[in-house]
Write a protein that holds these residues in place. Structure first.
Motif, PDB file in Angstrom:
ATOM      1  N   LEU A 181      48.308  -2.518  29.073  1.00  0.00           N
ATOM      2  CA  LEU A 181      49.233  -3.623  28.818  1.00  0.00           C
ATOM      3  C   LEU A 181      48.818  -4.495  27.640  1.00  0.00           C
ATOM      4  N   ILE A 182      47.537  -4.491  27.294  1.00  0.00           N
ATOM      5  CA  ILE A 182      47.103  -5.303  26.155  1.00  0.00           C
ATOM      6  C   ILE A 182      47.797  -4.858  24.879  1.00  0.00           C
ATOM      7  N   ASP A 183      47.825  -3.554  24.627  1.00  0.00           N
ATOM      8  CA  ASP A 183      48.391  -3.015  23.399  1.00  0.00           C
ATOM      9  C   ASP A 183      49.792  -2.449  23.587  1.00  0.00           C
ATOM     10  N   GLY A 184      50.354  -2.583  24.768  1.00  0.00           N
ATOM     11  CA  GLY A 184      51.639  -1.959  25.058  1.00  0.00           C
ATOM     12  C   GLY A 184      52.786  -2.551  24.259  1.00  0.00           C
ATOM     13  N   GLY A 185      53.821  -1.749  24.069  1.00  0.00           N
ATOM     14  CA  GLY A 185      54.988  -2.163  23.301  1.00  0.00           C
ATOM     15  C   GLY A 185      56.054  -2.835  24.127  1.00  0.00           C
ATOM     16  N   ASN A 186      55.780  -3.099  25.409  1.00  0.00           N
ATOM     17  CA  ASN A 186      56.782  -3.712  26.264  1.00  0.00           C
ATOM     18  C   ASN A 186      56.268  -5.037  26.822  1.00  0.00           C
ATOM     19  N   VAL A 187      56.567  -5.312  28.089  1.00  0.00           N
ATOM     20  CA  VAL A 187      56.262  -6.612  28.685  1.00  0.00           C
ATOM     21  C   VAL A 187      54.849  -6.673  29.248  1.00  0.00           C
ATOM     22  N   SER A 188      54.436  -7.890  29.644  1.00  0.00           N
ATOM     23  CA  SER A 188      53.267  -8.038  30.488  1.00  0.00           C
ATOM     24  C   SER A 188      53.695  -7.660  31.903  1.00  0.00           C
ATOM     25  N   PHE A 189      52.844  -7.899  32.903  1.00  0.00           N
ATOM     26  CA  PHE A 189      53.176  -7.438  34.253  1.00  0.00           C
ATOM     27  C   PHE A 189      53.299  -8.557  35.272  1.00  0.00           C
ATOM     28  N   GLY A 190      53.165  -9.827  34.851  1.00  0.00           N
ATOM     29  CA  GLY A 190      53.247 -10.891  35.837  1.00  0.00           C
ATOM     30  C   GLY A 190      52.223 -10.681  36.933  1.00  0.00           C
ATOM     31  N   ASN A 191      52.671 -10.611  38.196  1.00  0.00           N
ATOM     32  CA  ASN A 191      51.787 -10.283  39.321  1.00  0.00           C
ATOM     33  C   ASN A 191      52.101  -8.914  39.910  1.00  0.00           C
ATOM     34  N   MET A 227      38.994   8.066  36.184  1.00  0.00           N
ATOM     35  CA  MET A 227      40.430   7.849  36.039  1.00  0.00           C
ATOM     36  C   MET A 227      40.721   7.331  34.642  1.00  0.00           C
ATOM     37  N   LYS A 228      41.751   7.812  34.003  1.00  0.00           N
ATOM     38  CA  LYS A 228      42.107   7.362  32.675  1.00  0.00           C
ATOM     39  C   LYS A 228      42.912   6.072  32.741  1.00  0.00           C
ATOM     40  N   THR A 229      42.895   5.354  31.620  1.00  0.00           N
ATOM     41  CA  THR A 229      43.722   4.168  31.524  1.00  0.00           C
ATOM     42  C   THR A 229      45.183   4.551  31.683  1.00  0.00           C
ATOM     43  N   HIS A 230      45.930   3.777  32.467  1.00  0.00           N
ATOM     44  CA  HIS A 230      47.340   4.061  32.696  1.00  0.00           C
ATOM     45  C   HIS A 230      48.171   3.287  31.676  1.00  0.00           C
ATOM     46  N   ALA A 231      48.820   3.987  30.761  1.00  0.00           N
ATOM     47  CA  ALA A 231      49.718   3.331  29.814  1.00  0.00           C
ATOM     48  C   ALA A 231      51.102   3.261  30.438  1.00  0.00           C
ATOM     49  N   ILE A 232      51.525   2.064  30.794  1.00  0.00           N
ATOM     50  CA  ILE A 232      52.784   1.873  31.498  1.00  0.00           C
ATOM     51  C   ILE A 232      53.852   1.445  30.512  1.00  0.00           C
ATOM     52  N   ARG A 233      55.007   2.104  30.539  1.00  0.00           N
ATOM     53  CA  ARG A 233      56.079   1.777  29.635  1.00  0.00           C
ATOM     54  C   ARG A 233      57.349   1.462  30.415  1.00  0.00           C
ATOM     55  N   LEU A 234      57.410   0.284  30.964  1.00  0.00           N
ATOM     56  CA  LEU A 234      58.649  -0.105  31.597  1.00  0.00           C
ATOM     57  C   LEU A 234      58.819  -1.589  31.458  1.00  0.00           C
ATOM     58  N   LEU A 235      60.058  -2.028  31.605  1.00  0.00           N
ATOM     59  CA  LEU A 235      60.373  -3.432  31.494  1.00  0.00           C
ATOM     60  C   LEU A 235      60.547  -4.016  32.886  1.00  0.00           C
ATOM     61  N   PRO A 236      59.658  -4.925  33.325  1.00  0.00           N
ATOM     62  CA  PRO A 236      59.815  -5.463  34.656  1.00  0.00           C
ATOM     63  C   PRO A 236      61.050  -6.340  34.829  1.00  0.00           C
ATOM     64  N   LEU A 237      61.183  -6.788  36.047  1.00  0.00           N
ATOM     65  CA  LEU A 237      62.346  -7.495  36.545  1.00  0.00           C
ATOM     66  C   LEU A 237      62.641  -8.782  35.799  1.00  0.00           C
ATOM     67  N   SER A 238      63.932  -9.054  35.581  1.00  0.00           N
ATOM     68  CA  SER A 238      64.297 -10.384  35.106  1.00  0.00           C
ATOM     69  C   SER A 238      65.647 -10.843  35.599  1.00  0.00           C
ATOM     70  N   PHE A 239      66.225 -10.155  36.557  1.00  0.00           N
ATOM     71  CA  PHE A 239      67.496 -10.617  37.100  1.00  0.00           C
ATOM     72  C   PHE A 239      67.356 -11.973  37.773  1.00  0.00           C
ATOM     73  N   ALA A 240      66.146 -12.337  38.184  1.00  0.00           N
ATOM     74  CA  ALA A 240      65.948 -13.590  38.916  1.00  0.00           C
ATOM     75  C   ALA A 240      66.179 -14.805  38.050  1.00  0.00           C
ATOM     76  N   VAL A 241      66.205 -14.647  36.740  1.00  0.00           N
ATOM     77  CA  VAL A 241      66.473 -15.780  35.874  1.00  0.00           C
ATOM     78  C   VAL A 241      67.835 -16.380  36.191  1.00  0.00           C
ATOM     79  N   MET A 242      68.775 -15.557  36.605  1.00  0.00           N
ATOM     80  CA  MET A 242      70.094 -16.065  36.977  1.00  0.00           C
ATOM     81  C   MET A 242      69.972 -17.031  38.135  1.00  0.00           C
ATOM     82  N   CYS A 243      69.021 -16.772  39.039  1.00  0.00           N
ATOM     83  CA  CYS A 243      68.822 -17.658  40.178  1.00  0.00           C
ATOM     84  C   CYS A 243      68.086 -18.925  39.752  1.00  0.00           C
ATOM     85  N   VAL A 244      67.171 -18.800  38.773  1.00  0.00           N
ATOM     86  CA  VAL A 244      66.384 -19.939  38.319  1.00  0.00           C
ATOM     87  C   VAL A 244      67.261 -20.945  37.577  1.00  0.00           C
ATOM     88  N   ASN A 245      68.202 -20.451  36.771  1.00  0.00           N
ATOM     89  CA  ASN A 245      69.000 -21.339  35.939  1.00  0.00           C
ATOM     90  C   ASN A 245      70.436 -20.846  35.889  1.00  0.00           C
TER      91      ASN A 245
END
Length: 384
Positions: A169-179, A1-19
């Protein structure tokens, strides 16, 4: 299996709930209000990776390398706008639009596509709401219901998270993946019509009709995608308690046949005297087998399951978090992917607008061959 290069920005709407108190009112009168909220986060990270140089070559040697970055964490940066009014017939009409960008995009894919900066604007939310005593109807684009609370309750939501080389994700141009992919799937933003019930003694029910996802470019979807979630929130003798269960179902058919995709998730969170315990899990078939994305339609014989266990303790301006997440993927009854992430994090609240974060993640991937990834991150999160 090849390395999967993922290009998306994960969720952050929850910040409104945090603060939520960080929102700034732009205009307000007796019946109308307009407010805005914003988040900026940035981390310095250092990752040590040990894995095969080529996942396709059984004879490849193991290679080790270190990579330093200045990047965003699990949350991309965003600015959001909120609109609310109350009409003469007693209805409350609201709307939200939010726009997301990353920071670490100067060298896209770290040289694979040349130098430049893109910072594409990603509209994650663009919806209207109608509220009355019978509940709420949401119309537009918002995050899905399946796995929604799983990620909202993640104690590391404002942190960094895992950055496996397996997903690029190490070299990706977007976010990390959290969990994401190591404990829960990602509730992708979807066009939807969603009903939420009023609060019924702590119980709230949400049912949504979503734009379906396609198995292939020529596939047919006779019915929409259905997602739902039931949540329960209450306090018992100073113990804060939250429990939830969510699900998804849809079908997609093309020349290779019909695929029924289904998923079930749930969890609990307990909080008392500064301590908190969080546990969640999920199980799917026919979706979410790559990077924990709940919109990917795969073979019905592909099953994914995972769980997230976390404990935290808050005192004064400090919060300490221990976290472990795991996801297993089986195809035709044979384990094809094992994904683990161990994390410890420290959060320091400077004031209501500024948080400092220090975090360590150890990610282990086994898909016939292994990857071990140790990432240290230190950064700041600014909210308004």
């Amino acid at each position: 299996m090849k390395t999967h290069a993922i290009r998306l920005l994960p969720l952050s709407f929850a910040v409104m709930c945090v603060n939520a108190t960080a929102a700034v009112t732009l205009y307000e009168d007796d019946t109308h209000s307009v407010s805005t909220d914003l988040l900026v986060n940035v981390f310095y990270t250092n990752s040590s990776i040990d894995r095969l140089s080529d996942f396709d070559d059984a004879n490849s040697d193991r290679v080790s390398r270190d990579q330093s970055r200045v990047r965003v964490g699990l949350l991309p940066n965003y600015i959001g706008f909120n609109y609310n009014t109350e009409t003469d017939d007693g209805l409350k009409i609201g709307a939200r639009s939010s726009f997301w960008v990353t920071l670490n995009d100067t060298d896209i894919n770290r040289g694979a596509e040349g130098l430049g900066t893109r910072s594409g604007i990603d509209a994650r939310q663009f919806y209207a709401t109608v509220d009355a005593n019978w509940g709420q109807v949401l119309l537009g684009k918002d995050f899905g219901l399946f796995s929604r609370s799983n990620i909202l309750t993640d104690e590391l939501l404002l942190g960094h998270g895992q950055t496996s080389d397996f997903y690029g994700l190490i070299d990706g141009g977007n976010v990390s993946f959290g969990n994401i992919g190591s404990g829960y799937t990602y509730p992708f933003p979807k066009a939807q019509i969603t009903y939420r019930s009023p609060d019924l003694s702590g119980v709230q029910i949400a049912v949504g009709v979503m734009d379906p996802n396609k198995k292939s470019a020529t596939s047919s979807e006779d019915n929409p995608r259905f997602e739902s979630e039931i949540t329960y929130n209450n306090t018992f003798d100073e113990v804060d308690f939250k429990a939830y269960i969510n699900g998804v179902t849809q079908s997609s058919k093309d020349s290779t046949g019909k695929t029924d995709s289904n998923g079930l998730g749930g969890g609990i969170r307990l909080g008392f005297a500064g301590a908190a315990f969080n546990a969640s899990g999920f199980s799917t078939e026919g979706l979410g087998d790559v990077a924990g994305l709940d919109t990917i339609i795969s073979n019905e014989q592909t099953e994914s399951k995972g769980y997230l266990l976390q404990g935290s303790y808050s005192f004064d301006s400090e919060r300490i978090v221990l976290s472990y997440g795991r996801t297993d993927v089986e195809t035709r009854g044979t384990t094809s992917l094992e994904y683990d992430n161990y994390a410890v994090a420290w959060f320091h609240t400077v004031n209501m607008n500024l948080n400092l974060v220090g975090e360590y993640n150890r990610t282990e991937v086994n898909e016939g061959r292994t990857e071990e990834n140790n990432t240290f991150a230190i950064g700041a999160v600014v909210t308004f």
